[in-house]
Write an enzyme that holds these catalytic residues in place. Structure first.
Site, PDB file in Angstrom:
ATOM      1  CG  HIS A  99      57.920 -16.411  -9.438  1.00 56.70           C
ATOM      2  ND1 HIS A  99      58.230 -16.622  -8.095  1.00 56.70           N
ATOM      3  CD2 HIS A  99      58.601 -15.171  -9.746  1.00 56.70           C
ATOM      4  CE1 HIS A  99      59.161 -15.594  -7.634  1.00 56.70           C
ATOM      5  NE2 HIS A  99      59.166 -14.647  -8.429  1.00 56.70           N
ATOM      6  CG  ASP A 104      54.312 -14.848  -9.639  1.00 58.90           C
ATOM      7  OD1 ASP A 104      53.970 -15.726  -8.841  1.00 58.90           O
ATOM      8  OD2 ASP A 104      54.159 -14.855 -10.939  1.00 58.90           O
ATOM      9  CG  HIS A 242      70.967 -42.186  -4.952  1.00 59.54           C
ATOM     10  ND1 HIS A 242      70.882 -41.606  -6.277  1.00 59.54           N
ATOM     11  CD2 HIS A 242      70.578 -41.229  -3.929  1.00 59.54           C
ATOM     12  CE1 HIS A 242      70.117 -40.434  -6.094  1.00 59.54           C
ATOM     13  NE2 HIS A 242      69.908 -40.269  -4.720  1.00 59.54           N
ATOM     14  CE1 TYR A 299      62.274 -24.279   6.089  1.00 61.99           C
ATOM     15  CE2 TYR A 299      60.630 -24.465   4.599  1.00 61.99           C
ATOM     16  CZ  TYR A 299      61.790 -24.033   4.864  1.00 61.99           C
ATOM     17  OH  TYR A 299      62.324 -23.203   3.875  1.00 61.99           O
ATOM     18  CD  GLU A 372      47.666 -11.840 -14.241  1.00 61.49           C
ATOM     19  OE1 GLU A 372      46.876 -11.294 -15.004  1.00 61.49           O
ATOM     20  OE2 GLU A 372      48.726 -11.851 -14.229  1.00 61.49           O
TER      21      GLU A 372
END
Ligand SMILES: [Zn+2]
Ligand SMILES: [Zn+2]
Length: 396
Positions: A99, A104, A242, A299, A372
Site C-alpha cells: 500500500h 490503506d 522500444h 481519466y 498515523e
C-alpha cells in the site's frame, strides 16, 4: 458535535484497521480479502452493504434519522506492485505488493467516518453512501467507472461526493484544498514508428526508425513549449522507448510510449491533436510512417465544484487546530474525477510529511510511511462533510 473528539475516541480502531489493510495489500481488481473485510466492518456497524459492485467494489448505505440530502464518501482500495522497504513492524506480508499510495489509510479513515456517523445516525440528516472503490491505480480502466455503471450514484441520487487522499508532500495534519481543477487528465499515448530495417553499415538503404524516434521525442517537447498556451499547465513525457536487437542491425520498428497531462478539456483536445500531427509529420519527413494511439478510457480532469468546495472549507475550518491551505493543482491523475462528473463535491489532500517520525518518502515509494496521528483528522473531516452536507438547511 465535536467530530475530532469522536474520531480521537476511536483512533485505536482506525489505526488497527489501517495496519490490517497495510499487511494485506492487493492489486487492482484483486481486492478480495480487502473488500470482504470492508463489507464485514460496515455490516458490524449496522450499515447496509452491497458487495461486488463493479468488480470488487463495496457500497455501504446509512440512512439518517432525519430527512436530508444524499452524500457519498469514497475510498480506494488497491495496493501497488512495490516491494515494501519501510521500517514499520506491520510491513506488507505480500511479496512485491504494497500500500505505497496510502489507500490503506483511505479505507481506515472512511471506516472511521462510518463508525462516527453510524453511532450518531439519529442526528444524521439524509443518506450517506460509502464507496469503497477498486483499482484506482489501474489507469484507464479504474474502478470508479464500473461502480458508477453499477448504479452507486443513483437510487437514491447522490447530491454531493467527497474523497480524500493522503499526501506526502504536505505537512502532517495540513489539509490541502482547491476549487476547480485539482488533478490532471493523464492521457497515455503510443507512437509506433515503422521504417525499413537493414545493415547498420548502410543506413542509406534503410529507413532508420531509431533515428526517427529521436527526432520525434525532441519534437514532442515542442508541443508543450510552442503549441500550447504557456499559462495552461501541460506536461509531455516519453517514458518508454522500444527498438532494436543488436548494434549492427537497423530495425524495422521503434515504439515510443508516453503520457500527457492537462488540466482542462480544451487544452487536452488540442494537445492530443498536436502530438499526433507532430509525430506523423516528423516520421513522414524521414520516410517512415507513424501509428499514433491514445488510451481510450483515460481519466478526466478532477474538477472540484466551486460552491461545494467553498462550503466544505467553511465546514472543515471548524475542526479545532486544523490548518487548511489552498494548493496548486497536481498533475497526477485520479478517477475520483468520474464521481465528480456525476455530482458536485470536492477531492482534498491530508498531509503526512513528518521528518521526526521518518515520514518523508513520497507516495508510491517503497519506503512510503504515513504519520498515523493524522488519520483521526481524516475520519473527522469525512464524517463532518457528510453530516453538514446531508442537512437540508446545512452549508449547501
Ligand atoms: Zn497512487
Ligand atoms: Zn492514490
Amino acid at each position: 458535535m465535536d467530530f475530532l473528539a469522536e474520531a480521537a475516541r476511536i483512533e485505536p480502531e482506525i489505526i488497527k484497521n489501517r495496519r490490517t489493510f497495510h499487511q494485506h495489500p492487493e492489486l487492482a481488481y484483486h481486492e478480495e480479502v480487502t473488500s470482504r473485510l470492508v463489507a464485514e466492518k460496515l455490516g458490524s456497524m449496522d450499515i447496509s452493504v452491497r458487495s461486488r459492485v463493479g468488480g470488487t467494489g463495496v457500497l455501504g448505505t446509512l440512512e439518517g434519522g432525519k430527512p436530508g440530502r444524499v452524500v457519498a464518501l469514497r475510498a480506494d482500495m488497491d495496493g501497488l506492485p512495490v516491494q515494501e522497504l519501510s521500517d514499520v513492524d506491520f510491513r506488507s506480508k505480500v511479496d512485491g505488493v504494497m500500500h505505497a499510495c496510502g489507500h490503506d489509510t483511505h479505507m481506515a479513515m472512511l471506516l472511521g467516518a462510518a463508525r462516527i456517523l453510524s453511532e450518531n445516525r439519529r442526528e444524521l440528516c439524509g443518506t450517506v453512501k460509502f464507496l469503497f472503490q477498486p483499482a484506482e491505480e489501474h489507469g484507464g480502466k479504474g474502478g470508479a467507472m464500473p461502480m458508477i455503471e453499477a448504479g452507486v450514484m443513483k437510487d437514491p441520487k447522490v447530491d454531493y461526493v467527497f474523497g480524500l487522499h493522503i499526501d506526502s508532500t504536505r505537512k502532517s495534519g495540513e489539509i490541502g484544498v482547491r476549487e476547480g481543477a485539482i488533478m490532471a487528465a493523464p492521457d497515455t499515448f503510443k507512437v509506433k514508428i515503422v521504417g525499413r530495417g537493414g545493415h547498420g553499415s548502410a543506413p542509406h538503404e534503410t529507413v532508420d526508425p531509431i533515428y526517427v524516434a529521436a527526432h520525434v521525442i525532441l519534437a514532442l517537447q515542442g508541443v508543450s513549449s510552442r503549441m500550447i498556451d504557456p499559462v495552461r499547465p501541460f506536461v509531455i513525457s516519453v517514458g518508454a522507448v522500444h527498438s532494436g536487437t543488436k548494434e549492427n542491425i537497423i530495425p524495422d520498428v521503434a515504439v515510443l510510449e508516453g503520457t500527457i497531462r492537462t488540466l482542462d478539456e480544451a487544452t487536452r483536445r488540442r494537445a492530443k491533436k498536436r502530438v499526433e500531427t507532430v509525430a506523423r509529420g516528423v516520421c513522414k519527413t524521414f520516410g517512415a510512417s507513424a501509428e499514433v494511439e491514445f488510451e481510450t478510457d483515460a481519466y478526466p480532469v478532477t474538477v472540484n465544484d466551486l460552491k461545494a468546495t467553498e462550503k466544505a472549507v467553511r465546514v472543515l475550518r471548524r475542526i479545532p487546530g486544523v490548518k487548511i491551505k489552498r494548493i496548486e493543482p497536481v498533475l497526477g491523475g485520479e478517477d475520483f474525477s468520474r464521481f465528480l462528473q456525476k455530482a458536485p463535491g470536492m477531492f482534498y489532500f491530508l498531509g503526512t510529511d513528518n521528518p521526526a517520525k521518518g515520514c518523508v518518502y513520497p507516495n508510491h515509494s517503497s519506503r512510503f510511511k504515513v504519520d498515523e496521528d493524522v488519520l483521526k483528522l481524516g475520519s473527522a473531516s469525512l464524517a463532518m462533510l457528510a453530516f453538514e452536507f446531508g442537512n437540508p438547511r446545512g452549508p449547501a
